[in-house]
Design a protein around this motif. Structure first.
Motif, PDB file in Angstrom:
ATOM      1  N   ILE A 166       0.732  -1.176   0.182  1.00 41.98           N
ATOM      2  CA  ILE A 166      -0.216  -0.114   0.112  1.00 41.98           C
ATOM      3  C   ILE A 166       0.802   1.154   0.087  1.00 41.98           C
ATOM      4  CG2 ILE A 166      -1.916   1.299   1.370  1.00 41.98           C
ATOM      5  CD1 ILE A 166      -2.742  -1.208   2.479  1.00 41.98           C
ATOM      6  N   SER A 167       0.805   2.088  -0.856  1.00 43.67           N
ATOM      7  CA  SER A 167       1.438   3.346  -1.159  1.00 43.67           C
ATOM      8  C   SER A 167       0.881   4.335  -0.208  1.00 43.67           C
ATOM      9  CB  SER A 167       1.762   3.646  -2.628  1.00 43.67           C
ATOM     10  OG  SER A 167       2.333   4.795  -2.532  1.00 43.67           O
ATOM     11  N   VAL A 168       1.482   4.885   0.713  1.00 40.67           N
ATOM     12  CA  VAL A 168       0.939   5.935   1.520  1.00 40.67           C
ATOM     13  C   VAL A 168       2.150   7.181   1.582  1.00 40.67           C
ATOM     14  CG1 VAL A 168       0.203   6.633   3.895  1.00 40.67           C
ATOM     15  CG2 VAL A 168      -0.394   4.288   3.117  1.00 40.67           C
ATOM     16  N   PRO A 169       1.553   8.151   1.351  1.00 41.09           N
ATOM     17  CA  PRO A 169       2.626   9.331   1.353  1.00 41.09           C
ATOM     18  C   PRO A 169       3.059   9.424   2.954  1.00 41.09           C
ATOM     19  CG  PRO A 169       0.382  10.198   0.741  1.00 41.09           C
ATOM     20  CD  PRO A 169       0.293   8.677   0.930  1.00 41.09           C
TER      21      PRO A 169
ATOM     22  N   THR B 249      -3.926   0.834  13.355  1.00 38.85           N
ATOM     23  CA  THR B 249      -4.753  -0.151  12.981  1.00 38.85           C
ATOM     24  C   THR B 249      -4.098  -1.586  12.830  1.00 38.85           C
ATOM     25  OG1 THR B 249      -6.399   1.209  11.770  1.00 38.85           O
ATOM     26  CG2 THR B 249      -6.494  -0.947  11.204  1.00 38.85           C
ATOM     27  N   ILE B 250      -4.670  -2.605  13.578  1.00 39.72           N
ATOM     28  CA  ILE B 250      -3.892  -3.933  13.470  1.00 39.72           C
ATOM     29  C   ILE B 250      -4.560  -4.755  12.344  1.00 39.72           C
ATOM     30  CG2 ILE B 250      -3.267  -6.156  14.767  1.00 39.72           C
ATOM     31  CD1 ILE B 250      -2.036  -3.467  15.990  1.00 39.72           C
ATOM     32  N   LEU B 251      -3.720  -5.175  11.503  1.00 38.86           N
ATOM     33  CA  LEU B 251      -4.472  -5.894  10.242  1.00 38.86           C
ATOM     34  C   LEU B 251      -3.894  -7.466  10.725  1.00 38.86           C
ATOM     35  CD1 LEU B 251      -3.067  -3.495   7.322  1.00 38.86           C
ATOM     36  CD2 LEU B 251      -5.460  -3.816   8.403  1.00 38.86           C
ATOM     37  N   LEU B 252      -4.980  -8.195  10.326  1.00 41.82           N
ATOM     38  CA  LEU B 252      -4.713  -9.555  10.355  1.00 41.82           C
ATOM     39  C   LEU B 252      -5.143 -10.144   9.011  1.00 41.82           C
ATOM     40  CD1 LEU B 252      -6.823 -10.767  13.514  1.00 41.82           C
ATOM     41  CD2 LEU B 252      -4.242 -10.624  13.262  1.00 41.82           C
ATOM     42  N   SER B 253      -3.937 -10.477   8.440  1.00 42.84           N
ATOM     43  CA  SER B 253      -3.951 -10.974   6.974  1.00 42.84           C
ATOM     44  C   SER B 253      -4.716 -10.221   5.921  1.00 42.84           C
ATOM     45  CB  SER B 253      -4.718 -12.518   6.900  1.00 42.84           C
ATOM     46  OG  SER B 253      -3.902 -13.484   7.321  1.00 42.84           O
ATOM     47  N   GLY B 254      -4.144  -8.944   6.034  1.00 46.98           N
ATOM     48  CA  GLY B 254      -4.904  -7.897   5.378  1.00 46.98           C
ATOM     49  C   GLY B 254      -6.032  -7.168   5.682  1.00 46.98           C
ATOM     50  N   ASN B 255      -6.752  -7.665   6.622  1.00 43.07           N
ATOM     51  CA  ASN B 255      -8.163  -7.256   7.120  1.00 43.07           C
ATOM     52  C   ASN B 255      -8.191  -6.701   8.220  1.00 43.07           C
ATOM     53  OD1 ASN B 255     -10.253  -8.398   4.920  1.00 43.07           O
ATOM     54  ND2 ASN B 255      -9.208 -10.450   5.613  1.00 43.07           N
TER      55      ASN B 255
ATOM     56  N   LYS C  14     -10.393   1.994   2.041  1.00 38.94           N
ATOM     57  CA  LYS C  14      -9.896   3.394   2.220  1.00 38.94           C
ATOM     58  C   LYS C  14     -11.108   4.229   1.829  1.00 38.94           C
ATOM     59  CE  LYS C  14      -5.529   1.776   2.893  1.00 38.94           C
ATOM     60  NZ  LYS C  14      -5.923   0.777   3.924  1.00 38.94           N
ATOM     61  N   PRO C  15     -11.003   5.337   2.329  1.00 40.22           N
ATOM     62  CA  PRO C  15     -11.955   6.465   1.989  1.00 40.22           C
ATOM     63  C   PRO C  15     -12.201   6.515   0.288  1.00 40.22           C
ATOM     64  CG  PRO C  15     -10.662   7.331   3.661  1.00 40.22           C
ATOM     65  CD  PRO C  15     -10.106   6.027   3.346  1.00 40.22           C
ATOM     66  N   GLY C  16     -13.302   6.487  -0.249  1.00 35.82           N
ATOM     67  CA  GLY C  16     -13.615   6.812  -1.595  1.00 35.82           C
ATOM     68  C   GLY C  16     -13.465   5.394  -2.185  1.00 35.82           C
TER      69      GLY C  16
ATOM     70  N   VAL D 105       0.720  -3.557  11.321  1.00 36.27           N
ATOM     71  CA  VAL D 105       0.241  -2.386  11.700  1.00 36.27           C
ATOM     72  C   VAL D 105       0.378  -1.216  10.649  1.00 36.27           C
ATOM     73  CG1 VAL D 105       0.576  -0.538  13.437  1.00 36.27           C
ATOM     74  CG2 VAL D 105       1.151  -2.777  14.112  1.00 36.27           C
ATOM     75  N   GLU D 106      -1.062  -0.722  10.750  1.00 37.95           N
ATOM     76  CA  GLU D 106      -1.161   0.541   9.763  1.00 37.95           C
ATOM     77  C   GLU D 106      -1.420   1.537  10.487  1.00 37.95           C
ATOM     78  OE1 GLU D 106      -3.235   0.350   5.449  1.00 37.95           O
ATOM     79  OE2 GLU D 106      -4.646   0.813   6.971  1.00 37.95           O
ATOM     80  N   ASN D 107      -0.791   2.910   9.814  1.00 39.94           N
ATOM     81  CA  ASN D 107      -1.154   4.134  10.761  1.00 39.94           C
ATOM     82  C   ASN D 107      -0.605   5.342   9.672  1.00 39.94           C
ATOM     83  OD1 ASN D 107       1.611   4.677  10.936  1.00 39.94           O
ATOM     84  ND2 ASN D 107       1.679   3.692  12.949  1.00 39.94           N
TER      85      ASN D 107
END
Length: 163
Positions: A31-34, A90-96, A127-129, A148-150
């Motif tokens: 996932i590309s996040v600035p 956000t904790i992701l389990l297998s991408g969810n 993601k939004p949208g 982990v995603e933030n």
């Protein structure tokens, strides 16, 4: 047969196939996040003492060093150790999405810790949208990747076995 019945049946089959396609399609592997170059917020600074700077690798990325324990059942408490965590992870389990809004728990020996409880269900990481299927999946026994995603991005993934 009534023409309206035939048209309705076609729509039901079409929407069912679309739903199956969304549930079976592979999730993106990256996932590309600035990366933000803004200064830390008051909340981030307040959660650390002046001698504890947040160890970030590669200009703000999120890194997982370890997961402890490495296995457990639904309801087990798990500690993630790493760097780049924020006040809202956000904790992701297998991408969810497993758990949202996990706060930084502690900062020890140059590493940050997050503590969360293995949930009984997971949902899509939309993601939004973004067009997204709406479902909730039970967490069943097996091996899951934990990440982990933030706002700093998405971490590497480590394995966790659900018993």
């Amino acid at each position: 047969m009534n023409i309206f019945f035939k048209i309705g049946a076609v729509f039901i089959v079409a929407f069912g196939l679309i739903g199956v396609w969304f549930s079976l399609r592979p999730l993106p592997t990256t996932i590309s996040v600035p990366v933000s170059t803004s200064t830390p917020t008051t909340d981030t600074i307040a959660s650390q003492t002046p001698s504890q700077s947040t160890p970030l690798s590669a200009a703000g990325s999120v890194v997982l060093d370890s997961v402890s324990p490495t296995s457990g059942s639904v309801g087990s408490v798990v500690t993630l150790r790493g760097a780049g965590f924020t006040g809202d992870n956000t904790i992701l389990l297998s991408g969810n999405v497993g758990v949202r809004n996990v706060h930084l728990t502690s900062f020890t020996n140059g590493h940050q810790n997050l503590v969360f409880t293995i949930p009984s269900s997971i949902s899509p990481n939309c993601k939004p949208g973004e067009m997204c299927p709406m479902y909730v999946r039970l967490v069943l026994p097996g091996i899951y990747s934990v990440a982990v995603e933030n706002s700093n991005g998405t971490s590497n993934a480590l394995s966790f076995k659900i018993l």
